[in-house]
Write a protein that holds these residues in place. Structure first.
Motif, mmCIF file in Angstrom:
data_model
loop_
_atom_site.group_PDB
_atom_site.id
_atom_site.type_symbol
_atom_site.label_atom_id
_atom_site.label_comp_id
_atom_site.label_asym_id
_atom_site.label_seq_id
_atom_site.Cartn_x
_atom_site.Cartn_y
_atom_site.Cartn_z
ATOM 1 N N PHE A 39 0.853 -1.175 0.000
ATOM 2 C CA PHE A 39 0.000 0.000 0.000
ATOM 3 C C PHE A 39 0.891 1.227 0.000
ATOM 4 O O PHE A 39 1.803 1.355 0.812
ATOM 5 N N HIS A 40 0.635 2.147 -0.929
ATOM 6 C CA HIS A 40 1.431 3.370 -1.024
ATOM 7 C C HIS A 40 0.489 4.556 -1.111
ATOM 8 O O HIS A 40 -0.373 4.611 -1.987
ATOM 9 N N PHE A 41 0.640 5.507 -0.196
ATOM 10 C CA PHE A 41 -0.179 6.714 -0.199
ATOM 11 C C PHE A 41 0.742 7.921 -0.079
ATOM 12 O O PHE A 41 1.252 8.226 0.993
ATOM 13 N N PRO A 42 0.979 8.636 -1.188
ATOM 14 C CA PRO A 42 1.923 9.766 -1.171
ATOM 15 C C PRO A 42 1.274 11.054 -0.654
ATOM 16 O O PRO A 42 0.992 11.977 -1.411
ATOM 17 N N ILE A 43 1.045 11.134 0.644
ATOM 18 C CA ILE A 43 0.315 12.268 1.215
ATOM 19 C C ILE A 43 1.124 13.564 1.142
ATOM 20 O O ILE A 43 0.593 14.610 0.786
ATOM 21 N N VAL A 44 2.408 13.529 1.442
ATOM 22 C CA VAL A 44 3.224 14.743 1.404
ATOM 23 C C VAL A 44 3.396 15.221 -0.029
ATOM 24 O O VAL A 44 3.318 16.419 -0.305
ATOM 25 N N THR A 45 3.585 14.292 -0.957
ATOM 26 C CA THR A 45 3.688 14.654 -2.369
ATOM 27 C C THR A 45 2.394 15.302 -2.843
ATOM 28 O O THR A 45 2.424 16.301 -3.576
ATOM 29 N N SER A 46 1.252 14.789 -2.414
ATOM 30 C CA SER A 46 -0.033 15.365 -2.800
ATOM 31 C C SER A 46 -0.191 16.778 -2.264
ATOM 32 O O SER A 46 -0.693 17.665 -2.967
ATOM 33 N N ILE A 47 0.233 17.011 -1.033
ATOM 34 C CA ILE A 47 0.127 18.342 -0.441
ATOM 35 C C ILE A 47 1.019 19.333 -1.184
ATOM 36 O O ILE A 47 0.597 20.446 -1.509
ATOM 37 N N ILE A 48 2.246 18.933 -1.494
ATOM 38 C CA ILE A 48 3.168 19.821 -2.201
ATOM 39 C C ILE A 48 2.658 20.136 -3.597
ATOM 40 O O ILE A 48 2.671 21.295 -4.030
ATOM 41 N N LEU A 49 2.169 19.130 -4.324
ATOM 42 C CA LEU A 49 1.618 19.368 -5.660
ATOM 43 C C LEU A 49 0.387 20.260 -5.601
ATOM 44 O O LEU A 49 0.190 21.105 -6.470
ATOM 45 N N SER A 50 -0.429 20.108 -4.577
ATOM 46 C CA SER A 50 -1.606 20.944 -4.415
ATOM 47 C C SER A 50 -1.217 22.405 -4.194
ATOM 48 O O SER A 50 -1.815 23.307 -4.781
ATOM 49 N N ILE A 51 -0.212 22.639 -3.379
ATOM 50 C CA ILE A 51 0.247 24.007 -3.127
ATOM 51 C C ILE A 51 0.814 24.624 -4.406
ATOM 52 O O ILE A 51 0.502 25.772 -4.750
ATOM 53 N N ILE A 52 1.625 23.870 -5.124
ATOM 54 C CA ILE A 52 2.229 24.382 -6.368
ATOM 55 C C ILE A 52 1.151 24.690 -7.397
ATOM 56 O O ILE A 52 1.170 25.755 -8.030
ATOM 57 N N LEU A 53 0.198 23.794 -7.578
ATOM 58 C CA LEU A 53 -0.867 24.030 -8.557
ATOM 59 C C LEU A 53 -1.757 25.195 -8.150
ATOM 60 O O LEU A 53 -2.218 25.951 -9.009
ATOM 61 N N THR A 54 -2.000 25.377 -6.861
ATOM 62 C CA THR A 54 -2.789 26.514 -6.389
ATOM 63 C C THR A 54 -2.086 27.826 -6.717
ATOM 64 O O THR A 54 -2.719 28.769 -7.198
ATOM 65 N N ILE A 55 -0.799 27.879 -6.502
ATOM 66 C CA ILE A 55 -0.040 29.092 -6.816
ATOM 67 C C ILE A 55 -0.064 29.371 -8.314
ATOM 68 O O ILE A 55 -0.301 30.500 -8.746
ATOM 69 N N ILE A 56 0.161 28.344 -9.123
ATOM 70 C CA ILE A 56 0.168 28.518 -10.579
ATOM 71 C C ILE A 56 -1.198 28.980 -11.087
ATOM 72 O O ILE A 56 -1.286 29.919 -11.876
ATOM 73 N N LEU A 57 -2.254 28.341 -10.616
ATOM 74 C CA LEU A 57 -3.582 28.718 -11.081
ATOM 75 C C LEU A 57 -3.998 30.106 -10.606
ATOM 76 O O LEU A 57 -4.700 30.825 -11.314
ATOM 77 N N ASN A 58 -3.553 30.500 -9.414
ATOM 78 C CA ASN A 58 -3.831 31.876 -8.952
ATOM 79 C C ASN A 58 -3.089 32.905 -9.796
ATOM 80 O O ASN A 58 -3.616 33.987 -10.075
ATOM 81 N N LEU A 59 -1.872 32.586 -10.207
ATOM 82 C CA LEU A 59 -1.129 33.506 -11.063
ATOM 83 C C LEU A 59 -1.754 33.609 -12.449
ATOM 84 O O LEU A 59 -1.785 34.691 -13.035
ATOM 85 N N ILE A 60 -2.253 32.503 -12.967
ATOM 86 C CA ILE A 60 -2.872 32.508 -14.297
ATOM 87 C C ILE A 60 -4.196 33.252 -14.269
ATOM 88 O O ILE A 60 -4.511 33.995 -15.197
ATOM 89 N N SER A 61 -4.977 33.081 -13.213
ATOM 90 C CA SER A 61 -6.297 33.699 -13.158
ATOM 91 C C SER A 61 -6.254 35.211 -12.956
ATOM 92 O O SER A 61 -7.229 35.896 -13.197
ATOM 93 N N ARG A 62 -5.139 35.752 -12.533
ATOM 94 C CA ARG A 62 -5.035 37.195 -12.302
ATOM 95 C C ARG A 62 -4.600 37.902 -13.498
ATOM 96 O O ARG A 62 -4.423 37.969 -14.484
#
Length: 62
Positions: A39-62
């Motif tokens: 069983f593999h659950f990449p929780i820290v990787t998911s959190i980091i990718l979520s933060i990066i994508l949130t920043i990118i999408l906020n920059l694009i939407s502005r």
């Protein structure tokens, strides 16, 4: 077209990133093995990718 380019870059990072980045194997990712079952659950990787994508999408939407 911009969204397609973003998906292309993200796919390339996931495909080739295992050689250069340790995505999915960061400290805090859960990996357990019991006999023939693993069983593999990449929780820290998911959190980091979520933060990066949130920043990118906020920059694009502005």
């Amino acid at each position: 077209m911009l969204f397609g380019l973003i998906l292309l870059v993200a796919g390339a990072i996931f495909h080739f990133g295992g050689k250069f980045l340790s995505l999915g194997r960061l400290p805090g990712d859960i990996h357990m093995e019991w006999g023939n079952f693993s069983f593999h659950f990449p929780i820290v990787t998911s959190i980091i990718l979520s933060i990066i994508l949130t920043i990118i999408l906020n920059l694009i939407s502005r």
